[in-house]
Design an enzyme around this catalytic site. Sequence first.
Site, mmCIF file in Angstrom:
data_model
loop_
_atom_site.group_PDB
_atom_site.id
_atom_site.type_symbol
_atom_site.label_atom_id
_atom_site.label_comp_id
_atom_site.label_asym_id
_atom_site.label_seq_id
_atom_site.Cartn_x
_atom_site.Cartn_y
_atom_site.Cartn_z
ATOM 1 N N TYR A 1 0.850 -1.195 0.000
ATOM 2 C CA TYR A 1 0.000 0.000 0.000
ATOM 3 C C TYR A 1 0.879 1.236 0.000
ATOM 4 C CZ TYR A 1 -5.031 -0.397 0.332
ATOM 5 O OH TYR A 1 -6.349 -0.533 0.013
ATOM 6 N N GLU B 1 -0.570 4.908 -0.427
ATOM 7 C CA GLU B 1 -1.432 6.038 -0.783
ATOM 8 C C GLU B 1 -0.633 7.335 -0.808
ATOM 9 O OE1 GLU B 1 -3.649 4.911 2.456
ATOM 10 O OE2 GLU B 1 -5.474 4.405 1.348
ATOM 11 N N ASP C 1 -7.366 12.520 -25.721
ATOM 12 C CA ASP C 1 -7.411 11.137 -25.232
ATOM 13 C C ASP C 1 -6.788 10.277 -26.323
ATOM 14 O OD1 ASP C 1 -7.968 8.544 -24.576
ATOM 15 O OD2 ASP C 1 -10.091 8.864 -24.139
ATOM 16 N N THR D 1 -4.799 5.104 -22.168
ATOM 17 C CA THR D 1 -4.693 3.788 -21.565
ATOM 18 C C THR D 1 -3.281 3.296 -21.884
ATOM 19 O OG1 THR D 1 -5.592 2.859 -23.584
ATOM 20 C CG2 THR D 1 -7.128 3.125 -21.753
ATOM 21 N N LYS E 1 -3.224 -0.658 -24.936
ATOM 22 C CA LYS E 1 -3.649 -0.794 -26.339
ATOM 23 C C LYS E 1 -2.386 -0.776 -27.208
ATOM 24 C CE LYS E 1 -8.296 1.137 -25.692
ATOM 25 N NZ LYS E 1 -8.373 1.633 -24.329
ATOM 26 N N ARG F 1 -2.478 -3.323 -18.239
ATOM 27 C CA ARG F 1 -3.774 -2.640 -18.247
ATOM 28 C C ARG F 1 -3.757 -1.499 -17.228
ATOM 29 N NH1 ARG F 1 -8.241 -3.981 -20.787
ATOM 30 N NH2 ARG F 1 -7.088 -5.662 -21.753
HETATM 31 C C1 LIG Z 1 -10.370 6.569 -26.625
HETATM 32 C C2 LIG Z 1 -10.594 5.740 -25.408
HETATM 33 N N1 LIG Z 1 -10.567 6.334 -24.216
HETATM 34 C C3 LIG Z 1 -10.762 5.650 -23.078
HETATM 35 C C4 LIG Z 1 -10.979 4.291 -23.107
HETATM 36 C C5 LIG Z 1 -11.298 3.581 -21.819
HETATM 37 O O1 LIG Z 1 -10.372 2.703 -21.413
HETATM 38 P P1 LIG Z 1 -10.718 1.593 -20.293
HETATM 39 O O2 LIG Z 1 -11.441 0.516 -20.999
HETATM 40 O O3 LIG Z 1 -9.365 1.236 -19.805
HETATM 41 O O4 LIG Z 1 -11.548 2.250 -19.252
HETATM 42 C C6 LIG Z 1 -10.995 3.610 -24.322
HETATM 43 C C7 LIG Z 1 -11.195 2.146 -24.358
HETATM 44 O O5 LIG Z 1 -11.359 1.504 -25.319
HETATM 45 C C8 LIG Z 1 -10.805 4.364 -25.511
HETATM 46 O O6 LIG Z 1 -10.860 3.778 -26.706
#
Ligand SMILES: Cc1ncc(COP(=O)(O)O)c(C=O)c1O
Length: 544
Positions: A103, A105, A280, A306, A309, A315
Amino acid sequence: MAMALALRRLSSSVDKSIRPRFNGGSLYYMSSLPNEAVYEKEKNGVPWPKQLNAPLEAIDPEIADIIELEKARQWKGLELIPSENFTSVSVMQAVGSVMTNKYSEGYPGARYYGGNEYVDSSLTPWLCFFIIFLLLMVVYIDMAETLCQKRALEAFRLDPEKWGVNVQSLSGSPANFQVYTALLKPHERIMALDLPHGGHLSHGYQTDTKKISAVSIFFETMPYRLNESTGYIDYDQLEKSATLFRPKLIVAGASAYARLYDYDRIRKICNKQKAILLADMAHISGLVAAGVIPSPFDYADVVTTTTHKSLRGPRGAMIFFRKGVKEINKQGKEASCSDVLYDYEDKINQAVFPGLQGGPHNHTITGLAVALKQATTPEYKAYQEQVLSNSSKFAQSLVQRGYELVSGGTENHLVLVNLKNKGIDGSRVEKVLESVHIAANKNTVPGDVSAMVPGGIRMGTPALTSRGFVEEDFAKVAEFFDAAVHLALKIKKETTGTKLKDFVATLQSPHFQSEVAKLKHDVEEYAKQFPTIGFEKETMKYKI
Ligand SMILES: Cc1ncc(COP(=O)(O)O)c(C=O)c1O
């Protein structure tokens, strides 16, 4: 200050004397301890250490078997889901390590421990010693997180004076929510690409009757969309809508968009509205790290991604934020006290912890550090170049076979096939693909009225490229896909009833069994020729 110095000295000496030496043994080795260690524990007379140190196969054959089945699936199938990848054995070793136990935090150098705030020179030596002891407990955790942050900035070629990063966010959706919570007041306005046009749920999807994503419960969201005739984002319409809606934040990022974002254009729209630009880059972050597509960092205020991918890590997620000088003072002098500074760092860190999370997942952060180290290697750049080249070849092969692609092609790792000209939908094709061991996603395409029966299929190249597929292999994958679509058309023709379940019943009927089995066999024989990632074929339980 003296306390901090003492701590640093102490931590480096501890570090030298007891730094663990890892010999890079197999995953199997990691999951069991030598008998001697087990024996030592037995001498203490308690039974559980032996159980705790026994390997998975001995403790839980049921779960061990499920893992073996999943290995066989990954080996024999064609993985075309664009948001998936096969992470490396080294990342999995870190994720499956003792780092899961701790842990911590808070953040490196500022972990939350009751009593920390009382550190001052009036403390008794004993209390000082106790606090140092508590702080030492997180020394290795701090080392891992700090290294991960450093590597994250390096992987995206960012100046640490201008960018910071939070590596604790647990996944992409929470990371986006953390940014909104950090930088917006409840019910302030967000614009993002509409989900049916390629956006993501975590950008605030809602229907006429339901707020599907919690983002649209706590914030007001308005979508922007594609130009349906070109399949490209309609930036002109976005600009007009933004003028009326006056968003506080615009998201540039997608889950099913095969083209590059025009970050420059969105930046200008944000500037007009004084809105924050959140990029994003979840889908494309591996390509950005390798420098094979343009980076959002030149334009965005905040960047989320993320890590599992195209980046090919464990993950998880990261949130990058600008820091330092935002606007130089009116007199144009540098670094004066009247400069406006970015105030994102504290807000974002606090939104992650304690706002929306507790203790960080240190095993994931450690695995991410490993993935980010890989992301700066020449092999990684070559891999990402191959991802793009495979995607382009795949698109070309599909078009040659008469498939229509949304936007007409691809500039990234995915293709979005509009199946309407073929007389079938994405749900039915997805079912047939699944039955012949090809993993792909049904997806809405412009013009769809129902998300339940979407007109397209989304496929991507990162996962199979990790397994060593090159251009000619993707021409073959297009051939398999085409065969599956033809099979779906035949099944549709023979189906009485209009529901998906009627179609599935026909697909599973004896009438189509041999055709499905033949295509599945061909797919699997092809896939089996390629390396497995993260485990050795020889160690598999199910090898046929
Ligand atoms: C553009 C985008 N943002 C956020 C996410 C969310 O990711 P998670 O599934 O890890 O919550 C995804 C998932 O496919 C995504 O394609």
